[in-house]
Scaffold this active site. Structure first.
Site, PDB file in Angstrom:
ATOM      1  CE  LYS A  10     -19.466 -57.227  24.548  1.00 49.39           C
ATOM      2  NZ  LYS A  10     -18.887 -56.607  25.742  1.00 49.39           N
TER       3      LYS A  10
ATOM      4  CD  GLN B 135     -15.768 -54.636  26.677  1.00 50.82           C
ATOM      5  OE1 GLN B 135     -16.843 -54.640  26.094  1.00 50.82           O
ATOM      6  NE2 GLN B 135     -15.268 -55.736  27.217  1.00 50.82           N
TER       7      GLN B 135
ATOM      8  CG  ASP C  35     -23.138 -55.455  30.481  1.00 54.87           C
ATOM      9  OD1 ASP C  35     -23.257 -56.428  29.706  1.00 54.87           O
ATOM     10  OD2 ASP C  35     -22.229 -54.605  30.385  1.00 54.87           O
TER      11      ASP C  35
END
Ligand code: NAP
Length: 300
Positions: A54, A98, A127
């Site tokens: 990422k 994460q 997200d």
């Protein structure tokens, strides 16, 4: 008959180039460099790879990709405070915690994951996990779209595959993939991409009776299960579009939730694993980070 291969890697590269160009224009018009901060707790090797990928993708798009590393011994309170600190930092536009968070070694998670995700400011929630962003999507006025389902929507759209009026079966009802995927495809208007809305959607899960029959009735079958190759060729309607979200490690190889070799003989189009849905998820994360920076810093 061999199915058409839906090349997620190529579509993701296209989207990443577009995001990079939009970032360039945003910065040129006085906006700050968008910044995504990933919070990584512990030493899980797969999570380390994801976060590194990422961060690299951010660099290439002109986005600042920071990683905040915390030891596995971190306590719930410390993690909540860390996220709250990022919420308050105006230089951070997107926050990503994460998952999975490390377990306590007794089979359960040492963290209340939900409480930590709920701490993320909805304006920085790239997200799209926060109840506010989920609710906005549910109401057909999304702010951020969750990355994996949004990537699938983009793939369908850019491959000129319309699901309007078609029967889509989503196998899996997770908050991350299955549920938002179903919701996006069933939207009435073009909120999540006109070409992919207006589907008739069935959600299947581990308690679904006659899964094979339901799958065979799908014009488009989306598998987000996490069970290697459980969707067999005889569960697919000839000519159907098959989207395989699964990423499962088997004997050091990545395989999907669909038995690819069987499925490609029946389907009309299919995503491979790897190189299908996976790359699109990161591309849409970059898209959301730019969107977050824009929302927090309107330049016009
Ligand atoms: P998850 O939270 O474990 O959810 C799995 C879903 O599949 C659940 O709803 C479960 O049903 C259902 N299921 C399990 N076994 C089943 C069976 N035998 N028959 C029918 N349904 C069954 O998983 P997830 O987070 O959605 O992820 C699914 C897969 O996608 C995983 O392989 C994951 O690694 C992958 N993934 C990929 C990406 C990407 O970027 N490509 C992103 C996210 C996830 P119940 O609700 O009844 O338990």
């Amino acid at each position: 008959m061999g199915a058409e291969l839906l090349d997620g890697k190529r579509v993701a590269a296209e989207i990443r180039e577009e995001v990079a160009e939009e970032v360039r224009q945003f910065v040129q018009s006085g906006g700050p460099k968008p910044c995504l901060t990933a919070v990584l707790v512990g030493e899980d090797p797969a999570s380390q790879v994801y976060v590194r990928n990422k961060s690299r993708a951010c660099d290439k798009a002109g986005i600042e990709g920071r990683t905040l590393r915390l030891p596995a011994s971190t306590q719930q309170r410390q993690l909540v405070d860390t996220v709250a600190g990022l919420n308050a930092d105006p230089k951070v536009h997107g926050i990503l915690v994460q998952l999975p968070l490390p377990s306590d070694g007794n089979g359960g998670s040492g963290f209340d994951e939900r409480a930590i995700l709920d701490t993320v400011d909805p304006m920085k929630d790239v997200d799209a996990f926060s109840p506010v962003n989920v609710g906005l999507l549910m109401q057909g006025r999304p702010r951020f779209l969750p990355c994996t389902p949004h990537g699938i929507v983009q793939l369908l759209h850019r491959q000129n595959i319309s699901v309007a009026g078609k029967h889509v079966v989503v196998v899996g009802r997770s908050d991350i993939v299955g549920k938002p995927m179903a919701m996006m495809l069933a939207q009435r208007d073009g909120t999540c991409g006109r070409e992919v809305a207006n589907a008739t959607v069935t959600i299947a899960h581990s308690r679904t009776a006659d899964l094979g029959e339901i799958c065979r009735s799908a014009d488009c079958l989306i598998a987000a299960v996490g069970v290697p190759q459980m969707i067999r060729g005889d569960m697919i309607r000839p000519g159907a579009v098959v989207i395989d979200v699964g990423i499962n490690r088997v004997d050091d190889k990545l395989v999907g939730d669909v038995a690819f070799d069987e499925a490609k003989e029946v389907a009309g189009a299919i995503t491979p694993v790897p190189g299908g849905v996976g790359p699109l998820t990161i591309a849409m994360l970059l898209h959301n980070t730019l969107l977050a920076a824009r929302l927090q810093n309107p330049t016009d």
